[in-house]
Design an enzyme around this catalytic site. Structure first.
Site, PDB file in Angstrom:
ATOM      1  N   GLU A   1      25.340  38.879  15.337  1.00 20.13           N
ATOM      2  CA  GLU A   1      26.023  40.159  15.558  1.00 20.13           C
ATOM      3  C   GLU A   1      27.534  39.922  15.550  1.00 20.13           C
ATOM      4  OE1 GLU A   1      25.895  42.095  19.457  1.00 20.13           O
ATOM      5  OE2 GLU A   1      25.438  43.983  18.447  1.00 20.13           O
TER       6      GLU A   1
ATOM      7  N   GLU B   1      19.299  47.057  27.095  1.00 17.71           N
ATOM      8  CA  GLU B   1      19.697  47.611  25.785  1.00 17.71           C
ATOM      9  C   GLU B   1      20.688  46.621  25.212  1.00 17.71           C
ATOM     10  OE1 GLU B   1      18.563  50.411  24.399  1.00 17.71           O
ATOM     11  OE2 GLU B   1      17.330  50.928  26.125  1.00 17.71           O
TER      12      GLU B   1
ATOM     13  N   CYS C   1      26.393  49.665  18.684  1.00 16.40           N
ATOM     14  CA  CYS C   1      25.195  48.808  18.757  1.00 16.40           C
ATOM     15  C   CYS C   1      24.318  48.971  17.529  1.00 16.40           C
ATOM     16  CB  CYS C   1      24.423  49.086  20.038  1.00 16.40           C
ATOM     17  SG  CYS C   1      24.014  50.810  20.274  1.00 16.40           S
TER      18      CYS C   1
ATOM     19  N   LYS D   1      28.472  49.653  37.230  1.00 15.65           N
ATOM     20  CA  LYS D   1      29.627  48.792  36.939  1.00 15.65           C
ATOM     21  C   LYS D   1      30.057  48.977  35.488  1.00 15.65           C
ATOM     22  CE  LYS D   1      30.282  44.601  35.485  1.00 15.65           C
ATOM     23  NZ  LYS D   1      31.504  44.860  34.720  1.00 15.65           N
TER      24      LYS D   1
END
Ligand code: NAD
Length: 496
Positions: A400, A269, A303, A194
């Site tokens: 983040e 992850e 990331c 997906k």
């Protein structure tokens, strides 16, 4: 510098002409009445095309198709050499189609066209070639079991884990899809992938290349759809054996509960807040541009972005000035413009979330040295932003941001630098800038993150594992570790 705006190829224009169907059991499906998702160019805010979103019933069909393809062995029982050949061919087809894939990544994913063409698409191709090689290298182990009075011959094999659900984010979608698909296919799994709502088109094109290369029908199913509906269904589905997820830590935590129904294997992850440590003995002529590149490339939507810079106190002012200069020189613009060095954020909503964190951070003993306000005009641009911080509790330093926003803080000596680096719930990546070899090794050992670069940042290497410690995830991608997460060990004890 003269501006040259890349003209989108006829092949890409044709690809975008009609709503794109999705890949289910080897067929391209456009369910009548299904929602069509409008794909938006983040550099302009304009619609560029659309794709069909798969519905829950489509997911059920895809699971049946993937299970059938796994059980009848049409992929996993091919000879390793044949699977290697097909995966290698996927790599070649990606390389041949690089211009179109780079255009799609640029138009929908906000990437810069030239870097996508020169680095990201070749890296996706190389990922398939790298894991093609593992098909013929995956071996087991032999044992002499210690059973008193009986002779046994023991061996361990690595079996494919089964039907795998893969859920990926929007940043660098083609590379993210390749990092997921290539090792799972090398291990012999069948897959339902997906893509993220905001970046799907290049992944659908990859689906066409997989079929063309000879991946049998039903082995890879690509179902675009909403995370909260389709993603959640993948995570809860009892006939999916494993979920491999890349995305935010918040969603990763939700998957823990969702996956418990059949105790499916889970690799995660997740997010990061990676530190860049600059010691006074570093070569600042490379460290400062390196630290700027670590956060501003990809507009910080990476990331492993180096979003927390710590500079030794004696060079703190120089580092701040250098970062502000680097930010001022950076040309922010659309990815199709060859002079652009930093593209847009992915969406208006994401820009709002980036800006909210900057505003929140600026209220708490912090000094916004440059940037800090959304750019006027069309598109979702945000300027490179540098914030000098005094407190580790500042949300802009702690959370983040996933944008071109970096905090800078001073440290006093090596222990203090390591303490700052490890003062985070995340542990994805880090870089250390120093010319002292012993210090470089000490710091690389002491920082709790899945990867540490010394005098560089963000360089991917397919043969070496990458992934997160702490709340940056579970498991590793790349290398043999990235293959093993798609296998189960099976012991066989044969009485002689
Ligand atoms: P996200 O978590 O919002 O979405 C990721 C994917 O999960 C999307 O496909 C989304 O549709 C799906 N999803 C959303 N809600 C879901 C749910 N409840 N159940 C199942 N699936 C769901 O992340 P994003 O905004 O797309 O991507 C940015 C994040 O990804 C950042 O946190 C970034 O650090 C992280 N990321 C990590 C890595 C890594 O290798 N560690 C790589 C790239 C991005």
């Amino acid at each position: 510098m003269a501006t040259t705006v890349h003209t989108v190829s006829a092949a890409t224009r044709r690809f975008l002409e009609k709503p794109r169907p999705f890949l289910l059991d080897g067929e391209w499906v456009s369910t009548a009445g299904a929602h069509q998702h409008i794909a938006v160019d983040p550099a302009t805010g304009a619609a560029i095309g659309s794709f069909f979103e798969a519905q829950p019933a489509d997911l059920e069909r895809a699971v049946v198709a993937a299970r059938r393809s796994f059980d009848d062995g049409r992929w996993r029982l091919l000879t390793p050499a044949r699977r290697q050949e097909i995966l290698w061919r996927v790599g070649d087809l990606i390389a041949n189609d690089a211009a179109r894939l780079a255009e799609l990544e640029c138009l929908e994913g906000g990437r810069l066209f030239q870097p996508a063409l020169r680095h990201e698409i070749p890296h996706a191709a190389e990922t398939f070639r790298y894991y093609a090689g593992w098909c013929t290298k995956l071996d087991g182990r032999l044992f002499d079991p210690s059973v008193p009075g009986v002779d046994f011959h023991g061996y361990v094999r690595h079996m494919p884990v089964g039907v795998v659900g893969q859920i990926i984010p929007w940043n660098g979608a083609l590379v993210a899809a390749s990092w997921k698909l290539a090792p799972a296919l090398a291990a012999g799994c069948s897959i339902i992938l997906k893509p993220a709502e905001l970046s799907t088109l290049a992944v659908l094109r990859l689906g066409e290349l997989l079929l063309e290369a000879g991946v049998p029908p039903g082995v890879v199913n690509i179902l675009p759809g909403r995370g909260r509906i389709l993603g959640q269904m993948i995570a809860t589905h009892c006939d999916i054996d494993k979920v491999a997820f890349t995305g935010s830590t918040a969603v990763g935590k939700q998957l823990l509960t969702a996956a418990q129904g059949n105790l499916k294997r889970l690799t995660l992850e997740l997010g990061g807040k990676s530190p860049t440590l600059i010691f006074a003995d570093a070569d600042l002529s490379t460290a400062i541009p390196g630290a700027a590149g670590a956060i501003f490339s990809g507009a910080g939507q990476v990331c492993v972005a180096g979003s927390r810079i710590y500079a030794e106190r004696s060079i703190f002012e120089r580092v701040c000035t250098g970062l502000v200069d680097a930010a001022a020189r950076l040309r922010v613009g659309p990815g199709l413009d060859s002079t652009s060095e930093m593209g847009p954020l992915i969406s208006a909503a994401h820009r709002l979330s980036v800006h909210s964190l900057v505003l929140e951070g600026a209220k708490r003993s912090a000094n916004v040295l440059t940037g800090g306000a959304p750019q006027e005009g069309s598109g979702f641009f945000y300027p490179p932003t540098v914030i000098a911080c005094e407190s580790a509790d500042n949300p802009v330093l702690r959370d983040e941001v996933f944008g071109p926003v970096v905090t800078v803080m001073a440290f006093d000596g090596e222990d203090d630098a390591i303490r700052h680096a490890n003062n985070s719930v995340y542990g994805l990546a880090a870089s250390v800038w120093t010319q002292n070899l012993a210090r470089a090794h000490r710091a690389a050992g002491a920082i709790r993150s899945g990867i540490v670069w010394v005098n560089s940042h963000g360089i991917p290497e397919l043969s070496m594992p990458i992934g997160g410690m702490k709340q940056s995830g579970w498991g590793r991608e790349h290398g043999i570790e990235g293959l093993m997460i798609y296998t189960e060990a099976k012991s066989v004890m044969m009485r002689l």
